[in-house]
Design a protein around this motif. Structure first.
Motif, PDB file in Angstrom:
ATOM      1  N   SER A   1      -1.766  22.043 -20.519  1.00  0.00           N
ATOM      2  CA  SER A   1      -2.809  21.402 -19.710  1.00  0.00           C
ATOM      3  C   SER A   1      -3.319  20.095 -20.323  1.00  0.00           C
ATOM      4  N   GLY A   2      -2.918  19.804 -21.586  1.00  0.00           N
ATOM      5  CA  GLY A   2      -3.346  18.537 -22.189  1.00  0.00           C
ATOM      6  C   GLY A   2      -4.805  18.584 -22.621  1.00  0.00           C
ATOM      7  N   VAL A   3      -5.491  17.446 -22.482  1.00  0.00           N
ATOM      8  CA  VAL A   3      -6.891  17.357 -22.907  1.00  0.00           C
ATOM      9  C   VAL A   3      -7.755  17.044 -21.701  1.00  0.00           C
ATOM     10  N   GLU A   4      -8.787  17.858 -21.470  1.00  0.00           N
ATOM     11  CA  GLU A   4      -9.699  17.549 -20.367  1.00  0.00           C
ATOM     12  C   GLU A   4     -11.081  17.267 -20.947  1.00  0.00           C
ATOM     13  N   PHE A   5     -11.740  16.213 -20.446  1.00  0.00           N
ATOM     14  CA  PHE A   5     -13.078  15.862 -20.911  1.00  0.00           C
ATOM     15  C   PHE A   5     -14.064  16.169 -19.789  1.00  0.00           C
ATOM     16  N   ARG A   6     -15.138  16.921 -20.106  1.00  0.00           N
ATOM     17  CA  ARG A   6     -16.129  17.264 -19.073  1.00  0.00           C
ATOM     18  C   ARG A   6     -17.532  16.879 -19.541  1.00  0.00           C
ATOM     19  N   LEU A   7     -18.417  16.725 -18.572  1.00  0.00           N
ATOM     20  CA  LEU A   7     -19.805  16.411 -18.900  1.00  0.00           C
ATOM     21  C   LEU A   7     -20.706  17.561 -18.511  1.00  0.00           C
ATOM     22  N   GLU A   8     -21.529  18.033 -19.471  1.00  0.00           N
ATOM     23  CA  GLU A   8     -22.618  18.927 -19.094  1.00  0.00           C
ATOM     24  C   GLU A   8     -23.911  18.144 -19.205  1.00  0.00           C
ATOM     25  N   ALA A   9     -23.848  17.041 -19.972  1.00  0.00           N
ATOM     26  CA  ALA A   9     -25.044  16.192 -20.111  1.00  0.00           C
ATOM     27  C   ALA A   9     -25.259  15.458 -18.787  1.00  0.00           C
ATOM     28  N   GLU A  10     -26.504  15.128 -18.504  1.00  0.00           N
ATOM     29  CA  GLU A  10     -26.886  14.462 -17.250  1.00  0.00           C
ATOM     30  C   GLU A  10     -26.323  13.032 -17.239  1.00  0.00           C
ATOM     31  N   LEU A  11     -25.532  12.695 -16.201  1.00  0.00           N
ATOM     32  CA  LEU A  11     -24.925  11.359 -16.147  1.00  0.00           C
ATOM     33  C   LEU A  11     -25.975  10.249 -16.142  1.00  0.00           C
ATOM     34  N   GLY A  12     -27.134  10.519 -15.520  1.00  0.00           N
ATOM     35  CA  GLY A  12     -28.164   9.486 -15.433  1.00  0.00           C
ATOM     36  C   GLY A  12     -28.933   9.278 -16.723  1.00  0.00           C
TER      37      GLY A  12
ATOM     38  N   VAL B   1     -12.835  19.431 -23.855  1.00  0.00           N
ATOM     39  CA  VAL B   1     -13.948  18.959 -24.672  1.00  0.00           C
ATOM     40  C   VAL B   1     -15.105  18.656 -23.717  1.00  0.00           C
ATOM     41  N   THR B   2     -16.235  19.311 -23.955  1.00  0.00           N
ATOM     42  CA  THR B   2     -17.385  19.140 -23.066  1.00  0.00           C
ATOM     43  C   THR B   2     -18.510  18.433 -23.815  1.00  0.00           C
ATOM     44  N   MET B   3     -19.072  17.400 -23.213  1.00  0.00           N
ATOM     45  CA  MET B   3     -20.201  16.696 -23.829  1.00  0.00           C
ATOM     46  C   MET B   3     -21.477  17.439 -23.432  1.00  0.00           C
ATOM     47  N   THR B   4     -22.148  18.025 -24.432  1.00  0.00           N
ATOM     48  CA  THR B   4     -23.299  18.892 -24.150  1.00  0.00           C
ATOM     49  C   THR B   4     -24.632  18.166 -24.338  1.00  0.00           C
ATOM     50  N   HIS B   5     -24.664  17.155 -25.212  1.00  0.00           N
ATOM     51  CA  HIS B   5     -25.911  16.416 -25.470  1.00  0.00           C
ATOM     52  C   HIS B   5     -25.637  14.933 -25.434  1.00  0.00           C
ATOM     53  N   SER B   6     -26.629  14.158 -24.952  1.00  0.00           N
ATOM     54  CA  SER B   6     -26.481  12.699 -24.985  1.00  0.00           C
ATOM     55  C   SER B   6     -27.859  12.076 -25.157  1.00  0.00           C
ATOM     56  N   GLY B   7     -27.898  10.883 -25.709  1.00  0.00           N
ATOM     57  CA  GLY B   7     -29.168  10.170 -25.846  1.00  0.00           C
ATOM     58  C   GLY B   7     -28.914   8.841 -26.520  1.00  0.00           C
ATOM     59  N   TYR B   8     -29.809   7.871 -26.279  1.00  0.00           N
ATOM     60  CA  TYR B   8     -29.605   6.544 -26.867  1.00  0.00           C
ATOM     61  C   TYR B   8     -30.945   5.859 -27.028  1.00  0.00           C
ATOM     62  N   SER B   9     -30.972   4.741 -27.767  1.00  0.00           N
ATOM     63  CA  SER B   9     -32.176   3.916 -27.892  1.00  0.00           C
ATOM     64  C   SER B   9     -32.016   2.711 -26.974  1.00  0.00           C
ATOM     65  N   PRO B  10     -32.923   2.582 -25.973  1.00  0.00           N
ATOM     66  CA  PRO B  10     -32.801   1.434 -25.065  1.00  0.00           C
ATOM     67  C   PRO B  10     -33.043   0.130 -25.826  1.00  0.00           C
ATOM     68  N   ARG B  11     -32.754  -1.011 -25.156  1.00  0.00           N
ATOM     69  CA  ARG B  11     -32.931  -2.307 -25.819  1.00  0.00           C
ATOM     70  C   ARG B  11     -34.385  -2.495 -26.218  1.00  0.00           C
TER      71      ARG B  11
END
Length: 664
Positions: A464-475, A507-517
């Motif tokens: 099946s190769g590599v699949e990337f999924r998002l659980e983190a909110e796209l917005g 591979v599932t992305m479970t957490h995301s976050g960043y520092s805005p400008r």
């Protein structure tokens, strides 16, 4: 354009020394494309444009030569014959309407001939058989036909007889009436014929038999056999007639959706990419925008079409024909242009299972070598490169040892670079055993990056190769940062815990976050306090490798399935060698004085077996092998592969190399 002409896209296939190039020359001479016949030995043949091929007398890259037989435009697509290039062969086969499989009357059916015939039958390509070299001493006829029907296909129809076999005066005489047993053979697939056959053989007209022979050849039910000599020209005009009358023309709806396959990519004189595409449906015009591969697009700036002998500039190319297309900068061999065909599933080539490091003879050539290999790789997805920045080395994936010679000669001839190779090693893969997860938060020690990344790794089904999924909110953050994580995940999985490519996982992305400008009053924004793509690209490998370490991986080595035929009285010598090479025969059949063993063997051992086989079997042993699957490597023998990245497994070393971020 002659719209009334039919097009036939034809391949000539053969074992490496059956005389394919000489036959191609002779055909082109017979139909008037070339005035004099080159000889492979003199190195003056037409289709072999590579100096190397002229030297070795083997044909490697496919080129197209076009000619007319009456109202049929034949595009002769040159195909490589060496087993190391079977993937190249299969790629070209998918664009053919018909094929001529060449055998030598002296050597007869060889292992590669069988591989080719099986592939042609699997892909459903109508095939004529041509037995070459009837003028050579030792040429065979009756027992050769018996061997063809036993070892290639029982459904053969000899189209004539040979007189003066094995002499310079050998000639092929076509049967004046129907070929013997033709009616019986055709009646097996046609009830009307069967009834006529049972009632009264004389009622079946020659025309009807010929029509039915062409129809059944077109459906791959029977294979007409012609004999002759490319050197003397015997039997060639009969073969040409057979190509014209028995092989089916290209079909395709010119008004349907645009669909085609790219089977060759070359560079023009100014370095521009030129793609050869076989059109299966629709009509493609210059300036059309074309989707290909994964939603990429290109604009066709110019088209040439093969017609009655040469490629001529034109404004469009229609279904059934072959066009040379300019303007598609990112196109690769094997790409589908327009909509994918809904015919037989697109062919997945087995992966290359060997690799070697390419070493330039002069250190000063390192940069030029990398550039040259990159160009070769983009023309051919079967050449995979790995650049090791740390050791300043380039490794290359291979299908077999001969490929080394070809690449070596190409680099010398086309780029003026002399190279040697280190020993060949096997390419393994890693698969996750369990599930693992890790996360690092923005602004929390020990994370030096302005990013939050959480990843979970799960095993997925084999293949099946590599699949990337998002659980983190796209917005939750800019899309570019998610894309940076996904791209980095795919790149990082090129080297797992043991250095091998990691596959068959999700591979599932479970957490995301960043520092805005951040911007201060009256100042430009402060880069040191704002996340950039580099933060996500820097952090992702650390998190992914933590998760992967937790999941655990198993190293798998490539296994080939093999089929070995040898005289039964040599098995006593063969079996212990197979055991030593970790080969496991699964079935053994005896046919007369020969035995056939089928089983599995590690890819790493195939070359050794090939080298030892002639000695153990008086030169009569035949081996066919092809990639089959990956099998877990026994614990005690885990092969490691040297890393070419900044080693995210060692946090300290990795951060030293990656965080050259200047604070403030």
């Amino acid at each position: 354009m002659h719209t009334h002409t039919h097009t036939l896209n034809l391949g000539i296939l053969a074992h490496v020394d059956a005389g394919k190039t000489s036959l191609t020359e002779r055909l082109l001479h017979t139909v008037g494309v070339i005035d004099e016949i080159g000889s492979v030995d003199d190195g003056s043949t037409q289709t072999d444009s590579l100096a190397l091929e002229r030297r070795r007398g083997i044909t490697i890259k496919s080129a197209v030569v076009s000619f007319a037989i009456d109202d049929v435009t034949v595009n002769l697509i040159d195909t490589p014959g060496h087993p190391d290039f079977i993937a190249e062969v299969e790629r070209v086969l998918s664009v053919l309407d018909g094929a001529v499989l060449v055998l030598s009357a002296v050597e007869g059916v060889q292992a590669q001939t069988r591989v080719l015939m099986r592939t042609l039958r699997r892909l459903g390509i109508p095939t004529l058989i041509f037995v070459n070299k009837i003028d050579r001493a030792g040429a065979r006829y009756a027992d050769l036909l018996e061997s063809i029907s036993r070892r290639l296909t029982p459904a053969i129809v000899p189209m004539g007889e040979v007189r003066e076999l094995g002499t310079r005066d050998a000639r092929f005489t076509p049967y004046t009436g129907p070929a013997p047993r033709l009616l019986e053979l055709l009646a097996e697939h046609d009830d009307g014929l069967l009834a006529a056959y049972v009632d009264d053989k004389a009622t079946v007209s020659r025309e009807r038999l010929h029509r039915e022979l062409a129809a059944q050849t077109g459906r791959c039910l029977v294979h007409p056999v012609f004999l002759g000599s490319a050197i003397t020209g015997a039997g060639i005009s009969e073969l040409v007639k057979g190509i014209r009358e028995l092989l089916p023309s290209a079909t395709g709806d010119t008004d349907g959706p645009v669909s085609g396959t790219v089977f060759k990519v070359e560079r023009g004189p100014a370095g521009e990419k030129v793609a050869y595409a076989r059109m299966f449906s629709g009509t493609l015009h210059t300036r059309d925008r074309l989707p290909f591969r994964d939603g990429e697009e290109g604009k066709v700036t110019a088209i040439s079409v093969f017609d009655r002998g040469s490629a001529a500039r034109t404004t469009s190319v229609t279904a059934g024909r072959i066009g040379k297309l300019w303007g598609l900068g990112d196109i690769r061999i094997g790409d589908t242009i327009g909509v994918p065909r809904n015919g037989p599933a697109e062919h997945h080539f087995s992966p290359p299972t060997l690799e070697t490091v390419v070493v330039p003879a002069r250190t000063a050539d390192k940069g030029a070598l990398h550039l040259a290999l990159t160009q070769l790789a983009e023309q051919d997805p079967l050449i995979n490169l790995r650049q090791d920045e740390i050791r300043q080395e380039t490794s290359l994936s291979l299908y077999g040892e001969v490929q080394k010679e070809v690449i070596q000669a190409t680099l010398a001839d086309e780029f003026g670079i002399d190279v040697t190779f280190r020993e060949t090693t096997t390419i393994c893969v890693e698969r996750p055993v369990g599930t693992g997860a890790a996360v690092e938060f923005n602004g929390k020690d020990p994370n030096p990056f302005l990013a939050t990344v959480g990843l979970r790794v799960d095993p997925a089904p084999v293949g099946s190769g590599v699949e990337f999924r998002l659980e983190a909110e796209l917005g939750s953050m800019p899309y570019a940062f998610f894309k940076a994580v996904e791209d980095t995940v795919r790149e990082t999985l090129g080297q797992g815990i043991h250095g091998w490519q990691v596959t068959d996982c999700t591979v599932t992305m479970t957490h995301s976050g960043y520092s805005p400008r951040q911007s201060h009053a009256h100042q430009r924004f402060d880069k040191s306090m704002s996340s950039t793509g580099a933060d996500f690209r820097g952090l992702t490998p650390l998190v992914l490798m933590d998760a992967l370490r937790q999941a655990g991986t198993q190293v798998h080595e490539p296994m080939h399935r093999f089929r070995l035929e040898a005289p039964t009285d040599t098995l006593g010598a063969v079996l212990p060698v197979l055991a030593k090479l970790r080969a496991a025969p699964q079935t053994t059949r005896t046919r007369g004085t020969a035995s056939v063993l089928e089983g599995r063997i590690p890819a790493a051992r195939v070359h050794e077996l090939e080298q030892q086989l002639p000695g153990m079997t008086r030169g009569e042993g035949e081996l066919e092998s092809a990639f089959d699957h990956y099998a877990p490597v026994a614990r005690g023998m885990l092969p490691e592969r040297a890393r070419t990245d900044h080693n995210p497994l060692d946090r300290k070393e990795y951060l030293l190399n990656v965080t050259r971020r200047v604070a403030g």
